[in-house]
Design an enzyme around this catalytic site. Structure first.
Site, PDB file in Angstrom:
ATOM      1  N   TYR A   1       0.807  -1.213   0.000  1.00  0.00           N
ATOM      2  CA  TYR A   1       0.000   0.000   0.000  1.00  0.00           C
ATOM      3  C   TYR A   1       0.844   1.268   0.000  1.00  0.00           C
ATOM      4  CZ  TYR A   1       1.242  -0.829   4.831  1.00  0.00           C
ATOM      5  OH  TYR A   1       1.954  -1.103   5.982  1.00  0.00           O
ATOM      6  N   GLY A   2       2.155   1.104  -0.061  1.00  0.00           N
ATOM      7  CA  GLY A   2       3.063   2.241  -0.025  1.00  0.00           C
ATOM      8  C   GLY A   2       4.028   2.190  -1.187  1.00  0.00           C
ATOM      9  N   SER A   3       5.290   2.359  -0.879  1.00  0.00           N
ATOM     10  CA  SER A   3       6.327   2.437  -1.911  1.00  0.00           C
ATOM     11  C   SER A   3       6.442   1.152  -2.728  1.00  0.00           C
ATOM     12  CB  SER A   3       7.663   2.770  -1.272  1.00  0.00           C
ATOM     13  OG  SER A   3       7.946   1.859  -0.230  1.00  0.00           O
ATOM     14  N   PHE A   4       6.047   0.025  -2.184  1.00  0.00           N
ATOM     15  CA  PHE A   4       6.151  -1.231  -2.926  1.00  0.00           C
ATOM     16  C   PHE A   4       5.053  -1.392  -3.977  1.00  0.00           C
ATOM     17  CE2 PHE A   4       8.455  -2.340   1.055  1.00  0.00           C
ATOM     18  CZ  PHE A   4       9.713  -2.365   0.479  1.00  0.00           C
ATOM     19  N   GLN A   5       4.195  -0.381  -4.121  1.00  0.00           N
ATOM     20  CA  GLN A   5       3.271  -0.349  -5.255  1.00  0.00           C
ATOM     21  C   GLN A   5       4.022   0.028  -6.531  1.00  0.00           C
ATOM     22  OE1 GLN A   5      -0.802   1.489  -4.520  1.00  0.00           O
ATOM     23  NE2 GLN A   5       0.437   2.422  -2.904  1.00  0.00           N
ATOM     24  N   GLU A   6       5.182   0.654  -6.387  1.00  0.00           N
ATOM     25  CA  GLU A   6       5.969   1.132  -7.518  1.00  0.00           C
ATOM     26  C   GLU A   6       6.776  -0.027  -8.115  1.00  0.00           C
ATOM     27  OE1 GLU A   6       7.596   2.988 -10.446  1.00  0.00           O
ATOM     28  OE2 GLU A   6       6.110   4.012  -9.199  1.00  0.00           O
TER      29      GLU A   6
ATOM     30  N   GLU B   1      10.814  -4.501   6.314  1.00  0.00           N
ATOM     31  CA  GLU B   1       9.781  -3.947   7.187  1.00  0.00           C
ATOM     32  C   GLU B   1      10.235  -3.953   8.639  1.00  0.00           C
ATOM     33  OE1 GLU B   1       7.873  -2.259   5.738  1.00  0.00           O
ATOM     34  OE2 GLU B   1       6.831  -3.202   4.101  1.00  0.00           O
TER      35      GLU B   1
END
Length: 169
Positions: free
Chosen positions: A13-18, A81
Site C-alpha cells: 500500500y506504499g512504496s512497494f506499489q511502484e 519492514e
C-alpha cells in the site's frame, strides 16, 4: 496467500506499489493487481518516507497485491519492514473483479504511535521521494549480498524524510 510451492501474495500500500522499487528489491518484476483493503487506515509516519496501516473500522486502503512471491522474497520484505511492522493475513477485494482474496500485508505494530498522522499519498511520494527510496533499496540489496555491517543503520538512515543521522542502536 501461500500455496504448496511457497508462492505468496502480499498486499502492498506504499512504496512497494511502484514496480521499479519491487524490481530492485526482488531483482525481477512481479505481476500485481489493484485491490482495496477495508478496516484499515494508511498513515504518514513523522520523519519517514514510507507509510503504515493500522486497523480502523471505517477505513479503506487502496494498493496492489504482488503475486507469486517466493519464500526468499517474502523474507526480504520481512527484513525491510523490520520489527516495526507485523505481517498479518487479511482479506482484500480485487478492484477489477470484486473477487475476495486472502493475502498477507504489513501492519504497524504500535497502533497508538504518536508519530502517525494524516493520509499518505502515493503520487506525492513518487514525485518527492521515489529516488531516495530506490537508493535505500539498492543499499539493502548490496548489504544482503555482503552482510557485513549493520543493515538497520544503512537502511533506516536512507528512509528518513530529512536524511538525518543514522540510528545509534
Amino acid at each position: 496467500m501461500s500455496n504448496s510451492e511457497g508462492k505468496h501474495s502480499v498486499f502492498v500500500y506504499g512504496s512497494f506499489q511502484e514496480p521499479d522499487v519491487v524490481e530492485v528489491l526482488f531483482e525481477r518484476s512481479h505481476d500485481s493487481v489493484s485491490a482495496l483493503l477495508s478496516g484499515f487506515h494508511r498513515y504518514r509516519i513523522k520523519g519517514r518516507l514510507h507509510p503504515c496501516i493500522t486497523p480502523l473500522d471505517t477505513g479503506k486502503v487502496s494498493g496492489k497485491v504482488l503475486l507469486g512471491l517466493t519464500d526468499d522474497e517474502l523474507k526480504n520484505l520481512d527484513m525491510i519492514e523490520g520489527s516495526l511492522y507485523e505481517r498479518k493475513t487479511v482479506e482484500v477485494v480485487l478492484t477489477g473483479s470484486s473477487e475476495k482474496l486472502q493475502v498477507e500485508t504489513y501492519v504497524w505494530a504500535d497502533k497508538e504511535d504518536p508519530n502517525l498522522y494524516g493520509e499518505w499519498d502515493f503520487e506525492e511520494w513518487k514525485q518527492l521521494h521515489k529516488e531516495k527510496f530506490m537508493e535505500a533499496n539498492k543499499k539493502f540489496m548490496e548489504w544482503k549480498k555482503n552482510p557485513q555491517g549493520n543493515r538497520i543503520e544503512a537502511f533506516e538512515h536512507l528512509v528518513k524524510e530529512d536524511g538525518g543521522d543514522a540510528p545509534t542502536s
